[in-house]
Design a protein around this motif. Sequence first.
Motif, PDB file in Angstrom:
ATOM      1  N   ASN A 116       0.865  -1.169   0.000  1.00 56.87           N
ATOM      2  CA  ASN A 116       0.000   0.000   0.000  1.00 56.87           C
ATOM      3  C   ASN A 116       0.907   1.226   0.000  1.00 56.87           C
ATOM      4  OD1 ASN A 116       0.669   0.612   2.867  1.00 56.87           O
ATOM      5  ND2 ASN A 116      -0.569  -1.221   3.276  1.00 56.87           N
ATOM      6  N   ARG A 117       0.331   2.398  -0.008  1.00 55.50           N
ATOM      7  CA  ARG A 117       1.149   3.604  -0.133  1.00 55.50           C
ATOM      8  C   ARG A 117       1.913   3.940   1.148  1.00 55.50           C
ATOM      9  NH1 ARG A 117       0.253   5.665  -4.985  1.00 55.50           N
ATOM     10  NH2 ARG A 117      -1.702   5.137  -6.037  1.00 55.50           N
ATOM     11  N   THR A 118       1.531   3.303   2.244  1.00 58.72           N
ATOM     12  CA  THR A 118       2.263   3.512   3.492  1.00 58.72           C
ATOM     13  C   THR A 118       3.493   2.631   3.561  1.00 58.72           C
ATOM     14  OG1 THR A 118       0.218   4.101   4.665  1.00 58.72           O
ATOM     15  CG2 THR A 118       2.115   3.432   6.005  1.00 58.72           C
ATOM     16  N   THR A 119       3.334   1.344   3.220  1.00 63.96           N
ATOM     17  CA  THR A 119       4.452   0.403   3.300  1.00 63.96           C
ATOM     18  C   THR A 119       5.393   0.514   2.114  1.00 63.96           C
ATOM     19  OG1 THR A 119       3.142  -1.331   2.209  1.00 63.96           O
ATOM     20  CG2 THR A 119       3.058  -1.227   4.620  1.00 63.96           C
ATOM     21  N   ILE A 141      -2.150  -6.670  -2.039  1.00 67.39           N
ATOM     22  CA  ILE A 141      -2.115  -5.396  -2.749  1.00 67.39           C
ATOM     23  C   ILE A 141      -3.479  -4.722  -2.673  1.00 67.39           C
ATOM     24  CG2 ILE A 141      -2.612  -6.543  -4.962  1.00 67.39           C
ATOM     25  CD1 ILE A 141      -0.846  -4.407  -6.289  1.00 67.39           C
ATOM     26  N   ASP A 142      -3.496  -3.437  -2.341  1.00 64.25           N
ATOM     27  CA  ASP A 142      -4.745  -2.679  -2.287  1.00 64.25           C
ATOM     28  C   ASP A 142      -5.403  -2.653  -3.658  1.00 64.25           C
ATOM     29  OD1 ASP A 142      -4.299  -2.209   0.344  1.00 64.25           O
ATOM     30  OD2 ASP A 142      -3.917  -0.048   0.161  1.00 64.25           O
ATOM     31  N   ASP A 143      -6.736  -2.687  -3.680  1.00 59.90           N
ATOM     32  CA  ASP A 143      -7.468  -2.751  -4.951  1.00 59.90           C
ATOM     33  C   ASP A 143      -7.178  -1.548  -5.842  1.00 59.90           C
ATOM     34  OD1 ASP A 143      -8.614  -5.168  -4.307  1.00 59.90           O
ATOM     35  OD2 ASP A 143     -10.457  -4.283  -3.492  1.00 59.90           O
ATOM     36  N   ASP A 144      -7.072  -0.362  -5.244  1.00 58.10           N
ATOM     37  CA  ASP A 144      -6.832   0.823  -6.062  1.00 58.10           C
ATOM     38  C   ASP A 144      -5.448   0.790  -6.704  1.00 58.10           C
ATOM     39  OD1 ASP A 144      -5.723   1.159  -3.476  1.00 58.10           O
ATOM     40  OD2 ASP A 144      -5.537   3.323  -3.822  1.00 58.10           O
ATOM     41  N   PHE A 157      -0.410  -9.975 -10.182  1.00 61.95           N
ATOM     42  CA  PHE A 157      -0.739 -11.201  -9.472  1.00 61.95           C
ATOM     43  C   PHE A 157      -0.506 -10.985  -7.973  1.00 61.95           C
ATOM     44  CE2 PHE A 157       0.546 -12.413 -13.728  1.00 61.95           C
ATOM     45  CZ  PHE A 157      -0.493 -13.241 -14.119  1.00 61.95           C
ATOM     46  N   ASP A 158      -1.547 -11.206  -7.193  1.00 62.58           N
ATOM     47  CA  ASP A 158      -1.451 -11.094  -5.732  1.00 62.58           C
ATOM     48  C   ASP A 158      -1.185 -12.489  -5.176  1.00 62.58           C
ATOM     49  OD1 ASP A 158      -1.771 -10.804  -2.998  1.00 62.58           O
ATOM     50  OD2 ASP A 158      -3.413  -9.354  -3.180  1.00 62.58           O
ATOM     51  N   TYR A 159       0.077 -12.774  -4.821  1.00 66.51           N
ATOM     52  CA  TYR A 159       0.426 -14.126  -4.407  1.00 66.51           C
ATOM     53  C   TYR A 159      -0.123 -14.488  -3.035  1.00 66.51           C
ATOM     54  CZ  TYR A 159       4.409 -11.310  -2.641  1.00 66.51           C
ATOM     55  OH  TYR A 159       5.191 -10.345  -2.064  1.00 66.51           O
ATOM     56  N   MET A 160      -0.533 -13.498  -2.226  1.00 67.74           N
ATOM     57  CA  MET A 160      -1.072 -13.811  -0.908  1.00 67.74           C
ATOM     58  C   MET A 160      -2.550 -14.189  -0.960  1.00 67.74           C
ATOM     59  SD  MET A 160       1.426 -13.878   1.074  1.00 67.74           S
ATOM     60  CE  MET A 160       0.637 -14.027   2.673  1.00 67.74           C
TER      61      MET A 160
END
Length: 302
Positions: A116-119, A141-144, A157-160
Amino acid sequence: CVFNDITRPLLPNGSSLNGHRFFNFVAPMFILGMSTPCSIYMLKVTIRYSHFKCDIAYYIARRFSGGTQMTFTVFTGDKRFDYLCDLIENDGHTVFKNRIDGINKSNSIILPFPINRTTAPYLDEIMSPVINGKTVFAGLIDDDIKTAFENMGASVFDYMKNNTLTAQNASFTVEGALALCVCSSDKAIFRSNCLVSGYGKIAKRLCDTLRSLQANVTVAVRRADVIKDIQRQGFNTVLIDNLCSIQEFDYVFNTVPAVIFDKQVISTLQDDCVVIELASKPGGFDLSANDEYGIKIVNGAG
């Protein structure tokens, strides 16, 4: 045979795994994505903490013709990604590590988790026209952010979101958490009083394991509607909003990636309590209270 049977439907017609190079096979497998023509390489990521070792099998399907050298840009989050970089390089491919200027030269970009934009404050620099046509691997990963990458022409691809990976990761995390307990305290886990905050996959596996060691387990959750289900599993419960009223605990395990243990809550913990932080940033503890109250906080997050 089992491996080939599972993966054959995902391969191009007439393709097989024979002749492809693998690093020490670890099951179960994890496939992030596929595009043809392709070769599949298993990247076995070995995580070494101070007192334990954790293995996670990453299967990355890469978009290239067999034998072609690949170039990756990897933004590291913890030691897992350092080992990942080493494995890719040892296989003869090129890695740009934490380098924005490597993106336009790379086939794939690998990001840590959670994203996300914080991490990941560097995201705005990554999101440029050079990302078009590239493959982005990220976790939680955040949807936006996912939508922004896709609008720029990247495959994401969101591996989590892979159940096999998260289940295996939970087992390894619990093993590591227990190792940290043993190395951080003279107290036995047997018949100790343990608090576990959160009740996701890692927390559930941890609670079951602690119970098998005959520990007294209390689970802290936000939602009152899940308390009865947790109690039916044989665990004590407390609402996170009521943590200030908690009894004395020998061990506290946090899996909630939000600061729920503020100074007021930490002040109620007994002096020899050992706290194991398992959540991603920002974690669950107000670290400024650590010096004030002398609670031992052990970071086991990656």
